[in-house]
Design a protein around this motif. Structure first.
Motif, PDB file in Angstrom:
ATOM      1  N   PHE A  49       1.050  -1.258   0.123  1.00 22.03           N
ATOM      2  CA  PHE A  49      -0.019   0.129  -0.035  1.00 22.03           C
ATOM      3  C   PHE A  49       0.744   1.256  -0.087  1.00 22.03           C
ATOM      4  O   PHE A  49       0.514   2.150  -0.621  1.00 22.03           O
ATOM      5  N   VAL A  50       2.136   1.405   0.774  1.00 21.80           N
ATOM      6  CA  VAL A  50       2.880   2.387   0.669  1.00 21.80           C
ATOM      7  C   VAL A  50       3.157   2.601  -0.518  1.00 21.80           C
ATOM      8  O   VAL A  50       3.490   3.873  -0.817  1.00 21.80           O
ATOM      9  N   ALA A  51       3.743   1.745  -1.415  1.00 20.66           N
ATOM     10  CA  ALA A  51       4.192   1.903  -2.812  1.00 20.66           C
ATOM     11  C   ALA A  51       3.328   2.756  -3.521  1.00 20.66           C
ATOM     12  O   ALA A  51       3.632   3.390  -4.363  1.00 20.66           O
ATOM     13  N   THR A  52       1.925   2.434  -3.064  1.00 25.97           N
ATOM     14  CA  THR A  52       0.892   3.017  -4.158  1.00 25.97           C
ATOM     15  C   THR A  52       0.809   4.551  -4.008  1.00 25.97           C
ATOM     16  O   THR A  52       0.334   5.435  -4.817  1.00 25.97           O
ATOM     17  N   LEU A  53       1.445   5.081  -3.038  1.00 24.45           N
ATOM     18  CA  LEU A  53       1.553   6.435  -2.526  1.00 24.45           C
ATOM     19  C   LEU A  53       2.602   7.328  -3.280  1.00 24.45           C
ATOM     20  O   LEU A  53       2.457   8.371  -3.338  1.00 24.45           O
ATOM     21  N   GLN A  54       3.530   6.706  -4.107  1.00 24.65           N
ATOM     22  CA  GLN A  54       4.448   7.448  -4.893  1.00 24.65           C
ATOM     23  C   GLN A  54       3.617   8.108  -5.980  1.00 24.65           C
ATOM     24  O   GLN A  54       2.706   7.935  -6.434  1.00 24.65           O
ATOM     25  N   PRO A  55       4.423   9.097  -6.257  1.00 21.83           N
ATOM     26  CA  PRO A  55       3.570  10.191  -7.346  1.00 21.83           C
ATOM     27  C   PRO A  55       3.763   9.714  -8.664  1.00 21.83           C
ATOM     28  O   PRO A  55       2.923   9.799  -9.693  1.00 21.83           O
ATOM     29  N   ASP A  56       4.587   9.089  -9.199  1.00 20.92           N
ATOM     30  CA  ASP A  56       4.755   8.308 -10.419  1.00 20.92           C
ATOM     31  C   ASP A  56       3.682   7.322 -10.788  1.00 20.92           C
ATOM     32  O   ASP A  56       3.521   6.494 -10.047  1.00 20.92           O
ATOM     33  N   PRO A  57       3.015   7.509 -12.035  1.00 20.97           N
ATOM     34  CA  PRO A  57       2.040   6.656 -12.062  1.00 20.97           C
ATOM     35  C   PRO A  57       2.489   5.089 -12.811  1.00 20.97           C
ATOM     36  O   PRO A  57       1.512   4.388 -12.996  1.00 20.97           O
ATOM     37  N   HIS A  58       3.843   4.962 -12.953  1.00 21.79           N
ATOM     38  CA  HIS A  58       4.217   3.883 -13.501  1.00 21.79           C
ATOM     39  C   HIS A  58       4.586   2.732 -12.534  1.00 21.79           C
ATOM     40  O   HIS A  58       5.539   3.026 -12.019  1.00 21.79           O
ATOM     41  N   PHE A  59       4.081   1.637 -12.311  1.00 25.12           N
ATOM     42  CA  PHE A  59       4.477   0.749 -11.447  1.00 25.12           C
ATOM     43  C   PHE A  59       5.773   0.086 -11.576  1.00 25.12           C
ATOM     44  O   PHE A  59       6.617   0.049 -10.461  1.00 25.12           O
ATOM     45  N   GLY A  60       6.099  -0.046 -12.800  1.00 32.06           N
ATOM     46  CA  GLY A  60       7.398  -0.739 -13.050  1.00 32.06           C
ATOM     47  C   GLY A  60       8.610   0.363 -12.638  1.00 32.06           C
ATOM     48  O   GLY A  60       9.687   0.013 -12.148  1.00 32.06           O
ATOM     49  N   ARG A  61       8.407   1.536 -12.766  1.00 30.52           N
ATOM     50  CA  ARG A  61       9.304   2.691 -12.575  1.00 30.52           C
ATOM     51  C   ARG A  61       9.541   2.809 -10.888  1.00 30.52           C
ATOM     52  O   ARG A  61      10.511   2.615 -10.478  1.00 30.52           O
ATOM     53  N   ILE A  62       8.426   2.728 -10.458  1.00 28.61           N
ATOM     54  CA  ILE A  62       8.438   2.823  -8.734  1.00 28.61           C
ATOM     55  C   ILE A  62       9.011   1.446  -8.248  1.00 28.61           C
ATOM     56  O   ILE A  62      10.164   1.493  -7.379  1.00 28.61           O
ATOM     57  N   LEU A  63       8.879   0.120  -8.902  1.00 30.42           N
ATOM     58  CA  LEU A  63       9.225  -0.887  -8.314  1.00 30.42           C
ATOM     59  C   LEU A  63      10.716  -1.162  -8.566  1.00 30.42           C
ATOM     60  O   LEU A  63      11.473  -1.502  -7.713  1.00 30.42           O
ATOM     61  N   ALA A  64      11.091  -0.713  -9.776  1.00 30.43           N
ATOM     62  CA  ALA A  64      12.547  -0.615  -9.918  1.00 30.43           C
ATOM     63  C   ALA A  64      13.574   0.022  -9.023  1.00 30.43           C
ATOM     64  O   ALA A  64      14.272  -0.274  -8.786  1.00 30.43           O
ATOM     65  N   ALA A  65      12.889   1.389  -8.835  1.00 28.51           N
ATOM     66  CA  ALA A  65      13.628   2.497  -8.097  1.00 28.51           C
ATOM     67  C   ALA A  65      13.377   1.697  -6.766  1.00 28.51           C
ATOM     68  O   ALA A  65      14.586   1.760  -5.882  1.00 28.51           O
ATOM     69  N   TYR A  66      12.465   1.252  -6.158  1.00 29.85           N
ATOM     70  CA  TYR A  66      12.371   0.652  -4.813  1.00 29.85           C
ATOM     71  C   TYR A  66      13.614  -0.409  -4.552  1.00 29.85           C
ATOM     72  O   TYR A  66      14.175  -0.668  -3.630  1.00 29.85           O
ATOM     73  N   GLY A  67      13.904  -0.907  -5.712  1.00 25.08           N
ATOM     74  CA  GLY A  67      14.718  -2.085  -5.528  1.00 25.08           C
ATOM     75  C   GLY A  67      16.202  -1.681  -5.245  1.00 25.08           C
ATOM     76  O   GLY A  67      16.865  -2.449  -4.269  1.00 25.08           O
ATOM     77  N   GLY A  68      16.579  -0.474  -5.664  1.00 31.72           N
ATOM     78  CA  GLY A  68      17.761  -0.029  -5.117  1.00 31.72           C
ATOM     79  C   GLY A  68      17.710   0.398  -3.457  1.00 31.72           C
ATOM     80  O   GLY A  68      18.511   0.215  -2.868  1.00 31.72           O
ATOM     81  N   VAL A  69      16.628   0.847  -3.353  1.00 30.19           N
ATOM     82  CA  VAL A  69      16.368   1.399  -1.899  1.00 30.19           C
ATOM     83  C   VAL A  69      16.276   0.288  -1.093  1.00 30.19           C
ATOM     84  O   VAL A  69      16.820   0.002   0.320  1.00 30.19           O
ATOM     85  N   PHE A  70      15.701  -1.021  -1.225  1.00 26.32           N
ATOM     86  CA  PHE A  70      15.590  -2.232  -0.713  1.00 26.32           C
ATOM     87  C   PHE A  70      16.920  -2.779  -0.762  1.00 26.32           C
ATOM     88  O   PHE A  70      17.365  -3.222   0.539  1.00 26.32           O
ATOM     89  N   VAL A  71      18.028  -2.457  -1.246  1.00 30.32           N
ATOM     90  CA  VAL A  71      19.314  -3.291  -1.270  1.00 30.32           C
ATOM     91  C   VAL A  71      20.138  -2.568  -0.166  1.00 30.32           C
ATOM     92  O   VAL A  71      20.542  -2.868   0.625  1.00 30.32           O
ATOM     93  N   ALA A  72      19.837  -1.163  -0.400  1.00 29.79           N
ATOM     94  CA  ALA A  72      20.595  -0.446   0.749  1.00 29.79           C
ATOM     95  C   ALA A  72      20.037  -0.619   2.126  1.00 29.79           C
ATOM     96  O   ALA A  72      20.647  -0.621   3.346  1.00 29.79           O
ATOM     97  N   GLY A  73      18.542  -0.342   2.189  1.00 31.76           N
ATOM     98  CA  GLY A  73      17.800  -0.763   3.377  1.00 31.76           C
ATOM     99  C   GLY A  73      18.274  -1.872   4.096  1.00 31.76           C
ATOM    100  O   GLY A  73      17.997  -1.921   5.396  1.00 31.76           O
TER     101      GLY A  73
END
Length: 110
Positions: A49-73
């Motif tokens: 649900f939190v991921a859906t609050l991102q401003p970009d409308p493209h699921f793929g872009r959000i998930l791809a970017a989040y992958g980098g956050v996940f690695v560091a996190g």
């Protein structure tokens, strides 16, 4: 939506996903019980649900970017919660991933 708010949402998503996965791990693999697993599953659902609050409308872009956050996190979680000591290659890899997040999410688009 500002970059700061977007970064906060990424941090919250990471907390929910990494924390949820850790709770499942603790409940199942470390035999702490089904309550831990249940809490983990709920946290993992919150991540979605939190991921859906991102401003970009493209699921793929959000998930791809989040992958980098996940690695560091994940490395940060391991340091704070599990006493893990990342080496320079772990830190270098995480930094590269975070640069990728910046490019994917915040590069100017025409």
């Amino acid at each position: 939506m500002s970059v700061a708010r977007s970064l906060l949402l990424f941090a919250l998503a990471a907390l929910a996903e990494i924390g949820g996965a850790w709770l499942v791990w603790q409940g199942w693999r470390e035999h702490r019980g089904l309550w831990w697993v249940t809490a983990g599953v709920i946290a993992l659902g919150c991540y979605g649900f939190v991921a859906t609050l991102q401003p970009d409308p493209h699921f793929g872009r959000i998930l791809a970017a989040y992958g980098g956050v996940f690695v560091a996190g994940s490395l940060g979680w391991a340091v704070l919660v599990d006493g893990f000591r990342p080496d320079r290659w772990d830190l270098t890899g995480a930094a590269i991933c975070l640069v990728g997040v910046g490019v994917i999410m915040y590069a100017p688009r025409g």
